[in-house]
Design an enzyme around this catalytic site. Structure first.
Site, mmCIF file in Angstrom:
data_model
loop_
_atom_site.group_PDB
_atom_site.id
_atom_site.type_symbol
_atom_site.label_atom_id
_atom_site.label_comp_id
_atom_site.label_asym_id
_atom_site.label_seq_id
_atom_site.Cartn_x
_atom_site.Cartn_y
_atom_site.Cartn_z
ATOM 1 N N ASP A 15 -10.638 47.946 147.496
ATOM 2 C CA ASP A 15 -9.730 49.068 147.739
ATOM 3 C C ASP A 15 -9.536 49.887 146.474
ATOM 4 O OD1 ASP A 15 -7.234 50.006 149.693
ATOM 5 O OD2 ASP A 15 -6.776 50.180 147.552
ATOM 6 N N TYR B 70 -6.533 56.672 141.414
ATOM 7 C CA TYR B 70 -6.666 55.624 140.408
ATOM 8 C C TYR B 70 -7.626 56.007 139.285
ATOM 9 C CZ TYR B 70 -4.804 52.839 144.312
ATOM 10 O OH TYR B 70 -4.059 52.367 145.371
ATOM 11 N N LYS C 113 -9.034 56.652 149.177
ATOM 12 C CA LYS C 113 -7.891 57.408 149.698
ATOM 13 C C LYS C 113 -7.948 58.876 149.310
ATOM 14 C CE LYS C 113 -5.251 53.197 148.921
ATOM 15 N NZ LYS C 113 -6.127 52.632 147.890
ATOM 16 N N HIS D 239 -3.314 59.026 151.193
ATOM 17 C CA HIS D 239 -2.587 58.213 150.222
ATOM 18 C C HIS D 239 -1.067 58.306 150.393
ATOM 19 C CE1 HIS D 239 -3.343 56.339 146.008
ATOM 20 N NE2 HIS D 239 -2.382 55.714 146.638
#
Length: 301
Positions: free
Chosen positions: A50, A55, A84, A117
């Protein structure tokens, strides 16, 4: 990871796609560390990975996947890769554009699960319609949401053709989101736990520590087993090889009903992030992509 103690290693989503129950999260991990962690996790039996544009490590995740497949001889379709839609990319056309760049960073031809997200108010309906298009075109095997409360979920359902397959929420012993879980279960939406260990507060809770001693397991293993017994998908994050391996060793014991109830009683409703924490919702946190020194130009969509 073996199937033991009555638990299946996968769950079947509402569109028939099978999703692993336990995976690796890579939040707050730079590209080099993400590549290493993903490679180690896959080699040690993880099939769910994931990540997210937010990120800043999709490139590292893609590298780790490629290296692990080469090392293990596994195929891409042996893995379940989630990423996401970034809040700043929401909107119909911008969602489609952002997804193509995500594929390039991951160096993949498709992703297994694409999540929104956060529900950016005024945009999440159009974003979802674009995600439905990606799903119909076969570029993603399933689409879902993340961090949706019941009000926004109902609004989405009222304006969509496809029911989300997954809602990824911050759920752990001190933040259990029971009302959201109940609603998602009713609607056939799989709950997936991010930050499942709840940081130091959950891991050091005296009741969790007692159960860890009782079952001869770590506090983290007790919490992850609790997640699995409630039917959740769970994605603990770690960049340490030992903990990555340890976190997967949760299929050889079973919490009693009373012990599950004990953990259920630890809920304090303590979220680490919610809507007002973001600039797009009137908060103070700048909603930007995490940037790492090893990829300064990695996220110029």
């Amino acid at each position: 990871m073996k199937r033991e103690q009555g638990l299946e290693l996968t769950t079947t989503l509402n569109n028939g796609v099978k999703m692993p129950r336990l995976g690796l999260g890579v939040w707050k991990t730079d590209n080099a560390s993400a590549a290493h962690s993903v490679k180690v996790a896959i080699e040690k039996g993880y099939h769910l990975i994931d990540t997210a544009k937010q990120y800043g490590n999709e490139t590292g995740v893609g590298k780790g996947i490629k290296e692990a497949l080469k090392e293990t001889g596994m195929n891409r379709n042996d893995l379940f890769v989630t990423t996401k839609l970034f809040n700043g990319d929401q909107g119909y056309d911008s969602t489609l554009h952002a997804f193509e760049n995500t594929l390039k960073r991951l160096d993949l031809t498709y992703v297994d699960l694409y999540l929104m997200h956060w529900p950016v108010d005024g945009k999440y309906i159009d974003s979802w319609k674009a995600m439905e298009k990606l799903y119909r075109e076969g570029k993603v095997r399933a689409i879902g949401i993340s961090n949706f409360d019941n009000k926004r979920l109902q609004n989405l359902l009222n304006h969509s053709d496809i029911v989300p397959a997954v809602n990824q929420m911050e759920t752990n012993p001190i933040n259990q989101e029971k009302d959201i879980v109940e609603t998602n279960n009713h609607d056939g939406i799989q709950i997936e736990a991010w930050s499942p260990l709840g940081g130091g507060e959950s891991l050091s809770d005296p009741e969790i520590q007692k159960l860890a001693k009782k079952y001869n397991k770590s506090a983290a293993q007790v919490i992850l087993r609790w997640d699995l017994q409630r039917g959740f998908v769970t994605i603990p994050k770690s960049s340490h090889d030992k903990r990555i391996i340890e976190n997967s060793d949760v299929f050889d014991f079973e919490l009693s009903d009373d012990d599950v109830k004990t953990i259920n009683g630890l809920d304090k409703g303590k979220r680490s992030l919610w809507y007002n924490d973001f600039a797009w919702h009137g908060g103070k946190t700048v909603d930007d992509v995490d940037k790492w020194d090893d990829s300064p130009a990695n996220y110029k969509d």
